[in-house]
Scaffold this active site. Structure first.
Site, PDB file in Angstrom:
ATOM      1  N   LEU A   8      16.304  11.892  -6.809  1.00  0.00           N
ATOM      2  CA  LEU A   8      17.427  10.962  -6.951  1.00  0.00           C
ATOM      3  C   LEU A   8      16.885   9.541  -7.066  1.00  0.00           C
ATOM      4  O   LEU A   8      16.375   8.983  -6.098  1.00  0.00           O
ATOM      5  CB  LEU A   8      18.368  11.088  -5.755  1.00  0.00           C
ATOM      6  N   GLY A  77      27.870   8.684  -5.815  1.00  0.00           N
ATOM      7  CA  GLY A  77      27.453   9.471  -4.669  1.00  0.00           C
ATOM      8  C   GLY A  77      26.325  10.433  -4.972  1.00  0.00           C
ATOM      9  O   GLY A  77      25.994  10.718  -6.133  1.00  0.00           O
ATOM     10  N   THR A  78      25.736  10.966  -3.900  1.00  0.00           N
ATOM     11  CA  THR A  78      24.564  11.829  -4.035  1.00  0.00           C
ATOM     12  C   THR A  78      24.884  13.165  -4.696  1.00  0.00           C
ATOM     13  O   THR A  78      24.085  13.674  -5.495  1.00  0.00           O
ATOM     14  CB  THR A  78      23.932  12.064  -2.657  1.00  0.00           C
ATOM     15  N   ASP A 102      13.379   6.923  -3.193  1.00  0.00           N
ATOM     16  CA  ASP A 102      12.994   5.778  -2.362  1.00  0.00           C
ATOM     17  C   ASP A 102      12.414   6.209  -1.020  1.00  0.00           C
ATOM     18  O   ASP A 102      12.459   5.465  -0.045  1.00  0.00           O
ATOM     19  CB  ASP A 102      14.181   4.835  -2.154  1.00  0.00           C
ATOM     20  N   GLU A 154      28.408  12.184  10.526  1.00  0.00           N
ATOM     21  CA  GLU A 154      28.029  10.806  10.254  1.00  0.00           C
ATOM     22  C   GLU A 154      28.214   9.965  11.513  1.00  0.00           C
ATOM     23  O   GLU A 154      29.072  10.243  12.354  1.00  0.00           O
ATOM     24  CB  GLU A 154      28.862  10.236   9.102  1.00  0.00           C
ATOM     25  N   ASN A 169      19.689  13.573   9.812  1.00  0.00           N
ATOM     26  CA  ASN A 169      19.582  14.062   8.441  1.00  0.00           C
ATOM     27  C   ASN A 169      18.760  13.070   7.631  1.00  0.00           C
ATOM     28  O   ASN A 169      19.106  11.893   7.549  1.00  0.00           O
ATOM     29  CB  ASN A 169      20.980  14.213   7.842  1.00  0.00           C
ATOM     30  N   HIS A 362     -26.664 -19.368  -8.308  1.00  0.00           N
ATOM     31  CA  HIS A 362     -25.801 -20.430  -7.798  1.00  0.00           C
ATOM     32  C   HIS A 362     -25.096 -21.186  -8.917  1.00  0.00           C
ATOM     33  O   HIS A 362     -25.678 -21.485  -9.950  1.00  0.00           O
ATOM     34  CB  HIS A 362     -26.565 -21.506  -6.989  1.00  0.00           C
ATOM     35  N   TYR A 386     -16.608 -21.940 -25.807  1.00  0.00           N
ATOM     36  CA  TYR A 386     -15.316 -22.216 -26.453  1.00  0.00           C
ATOM     37  C   TYR A 386     -15.388 -23.531 -27.208  1.00  0.00           C
ATOM     38  O   TYR A 386     -15.734 -24.576 -26.640  1.00  0.00           O
ATOM     39  CB  TYR A 386     -14.231 -22.269 -25.378  1.00  0.00           C
ATOM     40  N   ARG A 439     -33.678 -32.672 -24.066  1.00  0.00           N
ATOM     41  CA  ARG A 439     -33.171 -33.766 -23.248  1.00  0.00           C
ATOM     42  C   ARG A 439     -33.948 -35.018 -23.642  1.00  0.00           C
ATOM     43  O   ARG A 439     -35.080 -34.940 -24.144  1.00  0.00           O
ATOM     44  CB  ARG A 439     -33.356 -33.456 -21.758  1.00  0.00           C
TER      45      ARG A 439
END
Length: 458
Positions: A8, A77-78, A102, A154, A169, A362, A386, A439
């Site tokens: 369900l 309802g169920t 659930d 119930e 239940n 590092h 990039y 460099r």
């Protein structure tokens, strides 16, 4: 005897206060209804029918061909929900288990025992019950002298004596399939809510002379339904503890299970140690004798043996054996780290490969790169991948040595055994076994400071 299942899964779940369909809320990384289907599939059922309503397409996308589907357009309802499965199951001989989508904590073992008890009792219907510390709000199970179900009362209708009953239940049932669908035709909606209830089927079967039995679940926790965020967190806690216990039984050391999150799909080898604050998500596989954590996040990774990952994040990548990662490293998706590699503190690796024995110890960014074996990347090494429009590859061949604070402007290749001097910005390929220096030559201006205004000569 043939077996069938009805799941369900049509409720909207308004108490969740969410745009997400209730049964698709995850527990330990897996949707609730998927947990239920996975357990049902272990029962050897001929057919599993998921009754769907709100969010039907999302549920179908999640479960795919694992079950058949019945649509409950209106939630009445169920019993009305189970009626929608009639075109799939009506007239078939066998037993049908009805379980809510659930209830993610229910296990195949408990459902198997429910079915076996049902058959041994020669019952037409069997209710899965549980003992609740606080049964308020639940239907109470009233048994007769034979131990069968006399009635389900119930909470609002129960007498003071009946309210003292702690057996409740759970909403999971086992039925004789033909009896179930015959009884469903007799259910009415003559009640305050105008809905069709599965508990009325129990009364109809009893009135027709059928035996209604009950099987008590080993724990109440296993049967809880998730209807709001509070119950969602509770189910998460229980499932997380269950998963950790299973790993510990299999030989994994988990220092603090209460602060460790491991997905339902994760596989972890024996003698691996998981430290607190660790999150292991998705279909992660971790080998033996590893150390993971503290405070690490691993998602959808394959990790070899004897690897250490501390205070770090790794997603969707392959990591070999005898690898050291962290602290504070980030392995981004589609990376492949070979054996005996060192990825140190504050190093980010993105969509790159590292050959055996290479090191980036590092403060480095290695993106879109192929790093060979036995390469040393000095502190501050950067692959500049990039150009503002496209990403470009950097290739560093076996045995190369990259000095500190080097920028490798992709696309570029550093040849086998080559050296790159510290502080260089490399824009052209470096031949194998060459030294690249890129460099400006240092110039010292003698007595420069003495000539500055306001400076005293020393």
């Amino acid at each position: 005897m043939k077996r069938y299942a009805v799941i369900l899964a049509a409720g909207q779940g308004t108490r969740m206060k969410s745009k997400r369909y209730k049964v698709l809320h995850p527990i330990c990384g897996k949707p609730m209804v998927q947990h239920v289907i996975d357990q049902v599939s272990k029962l050897g059922v001929e057919k599993a029918i998921a009754v769907v309503g709100f969010g039907a397409e999302q549920v179908k996308e999640q479960l795919g061909s694992q079950c058949e589907y019945a649509l409950q357009e209106e939630q009445l309802g169920t019993a009305h929900a189970v009626m929608q499965a009639a075109p799939h199951l009506r007239g078939l001989e066998g037993v049908t288990i009805v379980v809510c989508g659930d209830t993610p904590l229910i296990t195949a073992e408990t459902m198997e025992m429910l079915i076996e008890h049902h058959m041994a009792a020669k019952a037409k219907a069997t209710v899965l019950t549980a003992i609740a510390d606080d049964p308020s709000g639940y239907g109470r199970i009233v048994r007769n002298e034979a131990g069968h179900v006399e009635k389900i009362v119930e909470h609002k209708d129960a007498s003071e004596q009946e309210r003292n009953i702690r057996e409740i239940n759970t909403g999971t049932y086992c039925f004789d399939n033909e009896t179930l669908f015959q009884a469903l035709t007799k259910v009415t909606n003559q009640n305050a809510q105008g809905e069709y209830y599965l508990t009325d089927v129990i009364e109809i079967i009893k009135a027709d002379g059928g035996v209604v039995s009950a099987y008590q679940a080993p724990s109440f926790e296993e049967t809880i339904g998730v209807n709001d965020r509070i119950a969602l967190a509770e189910a998460e806690r229980i499932m997380r503890a269950r998963i950790c216990r299973q790993h510990m039984k299999n030989g994994v050391t988990i220092i603090d299970p209460a602060s460790t999150y491991i997905s339902a799909e994760a596989v972890i080898g024996r003698d691996t140690v998981i430290y607190p604050g660790t999150v292991i998500e998705g279909e992660t596989v971790i080998g033996e004798d590893c150390v993971i954590g503290p405070n690490s996040e691993i998602k959808n990774c394959y990790i070899g043996h004897r690897t250490s990952i501390r205070h770090s994040v790794a997603h969707d990548s392959e990591i070999g054996s005898d690898v050291t990662i962290g602290p504070f490293a980030h392995i981004r998706p589609l990376s492949k780290i070979d054996d005996e590699v060192r990825i140190g503190n504050f190093v980010e690796v993105k969509k790159s490969t590292f050959g055996k024995g290479s090191k980036a110890s590092h403060l480095s960014y290695i993106g879109d790169a192929e790093v060979g074996a036995d390469v040393n990347l000095g502190c501050g090494s950067i692959t500049v991948n990039y150009d503002g429009v496209n990403k470009h590859m950097t290739k560093i061949e076996d045995g190369a040595f990259i000095g500190c604070n080097v920028n490798l402007i992709a696309p570029v290749t550093v040849g086998q055994g080559a050296y790159v001097a510290a502080g260089s910005t490399i824009t052209d390929d470096v031949p194998g076994r060459a030294l690249a220096i890129a460099r400006a030559r240092q110039v010292n201006k003698e007595h420069y400071v003495d000539r500055l205004p306001g400076k005293k000569k020393s």
